[in-house]
Design a protein around this motif. Structure first.
Motif, mmCIF file in Angstrom:
data_model
loop_
_atom_site.group_PDB
_atom_site.id
_atom_site.type_symbol
_atom_site.label_atom_id
_atom_site.label_comp_id
_atom_site.label_asym_id
_atom_site.label_seq_id
_atom_site.Cartn_x
_atom_site.Cartn_y
_atom_site.Cartn_z
ATOM 1 N N ARG A 42 0.821 -1.204 0.000
ATOM 2 C CA ARG A 42 0.000 0.000 0.000
ATOM 3 C C ARG A 42 0.864 1.267 0.000
ATOM 4 O O ARG A 42 0.582 2.219 -0.726
ATOM 5 C CB ARG A 42 -0.925 0.008 1.220
ATOM 6 C CG ARG A 42 -1.878 -1.170 1.295
ATOM 7 C CD ARG A 42 -2.636 -1.379 0.012
ATOM 8 N NE ARG A 42 -3.411 -0.195 -0.346
ATOM 9 C CZ ARG A 42 -3.986 -0.003 -1.508
ATOM 10 N NH1 ARG A 42 -3.834 -0.909 -2.478
ATOM 11 N NH2 ARG A 42 -4.680 1.076 -1.745
ATOM 12 N N VAL A 43 1.905 1.283 0.843
ATOM 13 C CA VAL A 43 2.739 2.491 0.917
ATOM 14 C C VAL A 43 3.516 2.681 -0.377
ATOM 15 O O VAL A 43 3.645 3.804 -0.886
ATOM 16 C CB VAL A 43 3.691 2.406 2.132
ATOM 17 C CG1 VAL A 43 4.657 3.577 2.145
ATOM 18 C CG2 VAL A 43 2.888 2.373 3.423
ATOM 19 N N SER A 44 4.041 1.568 -0.927
ATOM 20 C CA SER A 44 4.770 1.705 -2.186
ATOM 21 C C SER A 44 3.836 2.168 -3.304
ATOM 22 O O SER A 44 4.229 2.969 -4.153
ATOM 23 C CB SER A 44 5.421 0.369 -2.560
ATOM 24 O OG SER A 44 4.429 -0.639 -2.724
ATOM 25 N N SER A 45 2.595 1.679 -3.292
ATOM 26 C CA SER A 45 1.627 2.148 -4.288
ATOM 27 C C SER A 45 1.339 3.628 -4.110
ATOM 28 O O SER A 45 1.205 4.377 -5.089
ATOM 29 C CB SER A 45 0.334 1.337 -4.177
ATOM 30 O OG SER A 45 0.572 -0.023 -4.448
ATOM 31 N N LEU A 46 1.248 4.058 -2.844
ATOM 32 C CA LEU A 46 1.002 5.478 -2.581
ATOM 33 C C LEU A 46 2.162 6.334 -3.067
ATOM 34 O O LEU A 46 1.960 7.399 -3.686
ATOM 35 C CB LEU A 46 0.776 5.682 -1.079
ATOM 36 C CG LEU A 46 0.483 7.111 -0.623
ATOM 37 C CD1 LEU A 46 -0.797 7.625 -1.258
ATOM 38 C CD2 LEU A 46 0.379 7.172 0.907
ATOM 39 N N LEU A 47 3.387 5.873 -2.810
ATOM 40 C CA LEU A 47 4.557 6.626 -3.276
ATOM 41 C C LEU A 47 4.592 6.689 -4.796
ATOM 42 O O LEU A 47 4.889 7.731 -5.394
ATOM 43 C CB LEU A 47 5.834 5.976 -2.741
ATOM 44 C CG LEU A 47 6.060 6.067 -1.216
ATOM 45 C CD1 LEU A 47 7.297 5.289 -0.817
ATOM 46 C CD2 LEU A 47 6.175 7.523 -0.774
ATOM 47 N N LYS A 48 4.272 5.558 -5.429
ATOM 48 C CA LYS A 48 4.261 5.550 -6.891
ATOM 49 C C LYS A 48 3.178 6.461 -7.444
ATOM 50 O O LYS A 48 3.385 7.160 -8.439
ATOM 51 C CB LYS A 48 4.065 4.118 -7.393
ATOM 52 C CG LYS A 48 5.280 3.218 -7.184
ATOM 53 C CD LYS A 48 5.023 1.834 -7.759
ATOM 54 C CE LYS A 48 6.234 0.933 -7.564
ATOM 55 N NZ LYS A 48 5.998 -0.436 -8.110
ATOM 56 N N ASP A 49 2.007 6.449 -6.789
ATOM 57 C CA ASP A 49 0.914 7.305 -7.262
ATOM 58 C C ASP A 49 1.291 8.780 -7.140
ATOM 59 O O ASP A 49 0.994 9.591 -8.040
ATOM 60 C CB ASP A 49 -0.355 7.021 -6.464
ATOM 61 C CG ASP A 49 -0.924 5.645 -6.765
ATOM 62 O OD1 ASP A 49 -0.560 5.083 -7.821
ATOM 63 O OD2 ASP A 49 -1.708 5.137 -5.956
ATOM 64 N N ASN A 50 1.936 9.128 -6.035
ATOM 65 C CA ASN A 50 2.362 10.527 -5.874
ATOM 66 C C ASN A 50 3.381 10.905 -6.942
ATOM 67 O O ASN A 50 3.339 12.009 -7.502
ATOM 68 C CB ASN A 50 2.953 10.727 -4.481
ATOM 69 C CG ASN A 50 1.913 10.641 -3.387
ATOM 70 O OD1 ASN A 50 0.735 10.893 -3.638
ATOM 71 N ND2 ASN A 50 2.328 10.289 -2.181
ATOM 72 N N ALA A 51 4.316 9.984 -7.199
ATOM 73 C CA ALA A 51 5.314 10.269 -8.229
ATOM 74 C C ALA A 51 4.653 10.382 -9.601
ATOM 75 O O ALA A 51 5.026 11.250 -10.406
ATOM 76 C CB ALA A 51 6.377 9.173 -8.230
ATOM 77 N N GLU A 52 3.678 9.523 -9.866
ATOM 78 C CA GLU A 52 2.994 9.587 -11.162
ATOM 79 C C GLU A 52 2.217 10.888 -11.317
ATOM 80 O O GLU A 52 2.179 11.471 -12.407
ATOM 81 C CB GLU A 52 2.066 8.390 -11.299
ATOM 82 C CG GLU A 52 2.800 7.065 -11.492
ATOM 83 C CD GLU A 52 1.844 5.891 -11.478
ATOM 84 O OE1 GLU A 52 0.627 6.144 -11.414
ATOM 85 O OE2 GLU A 52 2.320 4.751 -11.533
ATOM 86 N N ARG A 53 1.572 11.323 -10.224
ATOM 87 C CA ARG A 53 0.865 12.611 -10.311
ATOM 88 C C ARG A 53 1.847 13.755 -10.566
ATOM 89 O O ARG A 53 1.543 14.682 -11.332
ATOM 90 C CB ARG A 53 0.084 12.850 -9.017
ATOM 91 C CG ARG A 53 -1.182 12.034 -8.906
ATOM 92 C CD ARG A 53 -2.077 12.560 -7.811
ATOM 93 N NE ARG A 53 -1.486 12.396 -6.492
ATOM 94 C CZ ARG A 53 -1.663 11.325 -5.714
ATOM 95 N NH1 ARG A 53 -2.424 10.335 -6.145
ATOM 96 N NH2 ARG A 53 -1.103 11.261 -4.527
ATOM 97 N N HIS A 54 3.011 13.681 -9.918
ATOM 98 C CA HIS A 54 4.023 14.708 -10.166
ATOM 99 C C HIS A 54 4.486 14.676 -11.617
ATOM 100 O O HIS A 54 4.628 15.725 -12.268
ATOM 101 C CB HIS A 54 5.211 14.483 -9.219
ATOM 102 C CG HIS A 54 6.410 15.334 -9.557
ATOM 103 N ND1 HIS A 54 6.455 16.703 -9.336
ATOM 104 C CD2 HIS A 54 7.615 15.001 -10.128
ATOM 105 C CE1 HIS A 54 7.618 17.174 -9.741
ATOM 106 N NE2 HIS A 54 8.344 16.177 -10.225
#
Length: 597
Positions: A37-49
């Motif tokens: 979940r945390v890695s997905s959250l980090l990836k999602d934030n990076a993708e939004r950036h």
């Protein structure tokens, strides 16, 4: 090694390993879930950036394209350009001085945008009008771009990399003559430096190593001073989020520019996107290790607390195994183990009582066996008495009565000759017993009773439980023949069934029959309802039905039991089918001849 394993296979070790295994599973599952979940959250934030970066880059690209479009529109609508193209369209040859005057006009516009390397003006028939040199538009660019410019009618068409200069990009637009109802007067083509669209140089990089590539539909790298990459088309065609570019793994985001039909590729290194995940992994592994060590100690302590009272109880049981029935005096604090200890102590008390009861029962059983041995004399006495009657009647010439006594003797011997009431016999033996019964009934009823038995040799060997057909025949005489005015007939027919491997038994009479209501009540009684018989006990057919279900209902699920058909004044027909191989409780070798002696 096996004995060593048995010594280690104790309850304490099982509890210890069980708790430890459960904890490891919980830690692994929860750690994997948190990590995911945390890695997905980090990836999602990076993708939004990255997506935001792509949108911003696309906005800058549209602004740059808009500047070029505005510049070329001003040049195309300049009065001098419009006048020269109109004269060419009217067939008037433009002089050298007129063509030379375009240099000042073009230079004035280029001063505002140094990135525009040159502007080229062509007539409607593709001849080069400016700069002053020989050349045609059809040899300069591909004809499909000319056709696209004609279709767009004044809107900008981007060609891509200049075939004559790989450091420049070309754009073309049709020049519409305002004095000729905006008809096609010629073409204006701009040559723009590639560095103008260099949104982010992939070689220079940044803190995140992010690269922004401007790629044409043909796969050419447009916004860089390098030569076109030969492998950019796979980046355009793939839908994968993670791609490989120049030997590195990148997270890719695409952004399409509608003004130029180009694609912005924003490539961010995977290591930058997931740099926080490595820290998360380390934290999870460290916390998981600490939790495992802590739970290891607690599991060992808990397993010892649980098993210590059980060990004391086992020691007390070992004394009992040696013949000393003594209770366990050790106190136990845990409720469950205290209950187990109390149960054991109660069991010891009950066992002492049972020893006394068993002794008394053995004495009683001995007396019962003596009585059973004496009871075996009773059937023997009955058969000997009937034999004495038979001899006495034969001496007196009463042959008919003597035959009746013989038939009764064989009938009783068939019924009580074996202590097993459900002994298996063949259909031939069962029908022989039915024949004896009918002979006795015929002597009693005289001409009022006639009967027939039809049995072929193949069906005579089919195994059946003893006394399965006689109760049905008895029911036919009791409720059929005796209830009829005049003589009656009972028929027993054994035939092969319509199903392979099955035999059908049919017992019919020509008695008064039953109406629909009484027939429904009889069928209900066979399924467990109340009895409807007004003569006798009324349990004969119910007994047969239950035995059919018992012997044939499990293995042969298709067995239906008794099938009864009857109508008023038309008699009654009872049929049932049995498999030729026997029922669920039949074993080969169980058949015995019950009519001996």
């Amino acid at each position: 090694m096996f004995s060593r394993f048995r010594e280690m296979n104790t309850l304490r070790n099982q509890i210890f390993l069980g708790f430890l295994g459960v904890m490891l599973v919980i830690i692994a599952v929860s750690g994997a879930f948190v990590y995911d979940r945390v890695s997905s959250l980090l990836k999602d934030n990076a993708e939004r950036h990255i997506q935001q970066t792509a949108v911003q880059a696309n906005g800058r690209l549209d602004a740059l394209i808009g500047q070029i479009d505005s510049l070329m529109e001003q040049v195309a609508n300049h009065p001098t350009v419009q006048q020269l193209l109109l004269e060419e369209l009217n067939g008037q040859e433009v002089s050298f001085n007129q063509r030379q005057s375009l240099l000042q006009i073009v230079s004035s516009y280029q001063a505002y945008m140094p990135s525009v390397g040159s502007l080229e003006l062509y007539t409607a028939d593709y001849r080069l009008l400016f700069p002053i040199k020989d050349g045609t538009l059809s040899t300069r660019i591909d004809n499909r771009y000319i056709a696209e410019a004609n279709t767009q009618k004044g809107r900008l068409v981007w060609i891509g990399v200049d075939p004559n200069d790989d450091q420049s990009l070309l754009a073309i637009r049709q020049v519409s003559l305002m004095d000729r109802w905006f008809s096609r007067g010629g073409y204006l083509m701009a040559k723009i430096q590639r560095s103008y669209f260099q949104l982010n140089d992939p070689l220079s990089g940044s803190d995140s190593g992010e690269s922004i590539l401007l790629v044409s539909d043909e796969g050419h790298l447009l916004g860089s001073s390098e030569k076109p990459e030969p492998n950019l088309l796979p980046l355009l065609w793939t839908d994968d989020q993670t791609v490989s570019f120049r030997g590195k793994e990148y997270v890719q985001v695409k952004q399409r520019s509608d003004k130029a039909n180009w694609t912005l590729l924003v490539l961010t290194p995977v290591s930058y996107v997931t740099k926080g995940i490595s820290v998360l992994r380390t934290v999870l592994l460290f916390s998981g290790g600490i939790g495992t060590l802590l739970f290891l100690s607690l599991s060992f302590l808990l397993s010892t607390m649980i098993t210590r009272p059980i060990i004391h109880l086992i020691r007390a049981m070992r004394k009992t195994r040696l013949g000393v029935l003594t209770p366990n005096p050790e106190p136990v604090s845990t409720m469950e183990l205290r209950e187990l200890n109390n149960t054991y102590n109660g069991m010891i008390a009950n066992m002492n009582d049972l020893i006394r009861v068993v002794y008394e029962k053995e004495m009683l059983q001995s007396r019962t066996e003596l009585k059973a041995l004496q009871a075996q004399i009773n059937p023997h006495f009955l058969f000997n008495t009937l034999e004495a009657f038979n001899w006495s009647l034969e001496e007196k010439g009463e042959e008919e009565l003597a035959g009746l006594v013989v038939v009764m003797s064989r009938l009783f011997r068939y019924i009580i000759g074996s202590p097993n009431m459900d002994e298996w016999v063949t259909l031939g033996e069962e029908l022989e017993q039915v024949r004896r019964y009918l002979q006795i009934m015929e002597m009693r009823m005289g001409e009022r009773l006639t009967w027939t038995i039809e049995l072929e040799q193949p069906e005579a060997a089919v195994p059946v439980p003893k006394l399965l057909i006689q109760p049905i025949v008895e029911n036919a005489i009791l409720h059929g023949v005796e209830s009829r005015v005049g003589s009656g007939t009972v028929s027993i027919v054994i035939t092969p069934s319509g199903r392979s491997g099955w035999t059908r038994v049919t017992v019919s009479d020509n008695g008064p029959g039953m109406d629909a209501e009484r027939l429904s009540a009889l069928r209900s009684a066979l399924e467990g309802g109340p009895s409807i018989s007004s003569k006798g006990t009324g349990v004969g057919l119910v007994n047969v039905q239950r035995r059919l279900k018992l012997y044939y209902g499990g293995k042969d699920a298709e067995h239906e039991g008794l099938v009864i058909g009857s109508e008023p004044s038309a008699g009654t027909v009872i049929t049932f089918e049995i498999p030729n191989h026997g029922g669920d409780m039949y074993e080969p070798g169980q058949q015995k001849n019950s009519d001996r002696g």
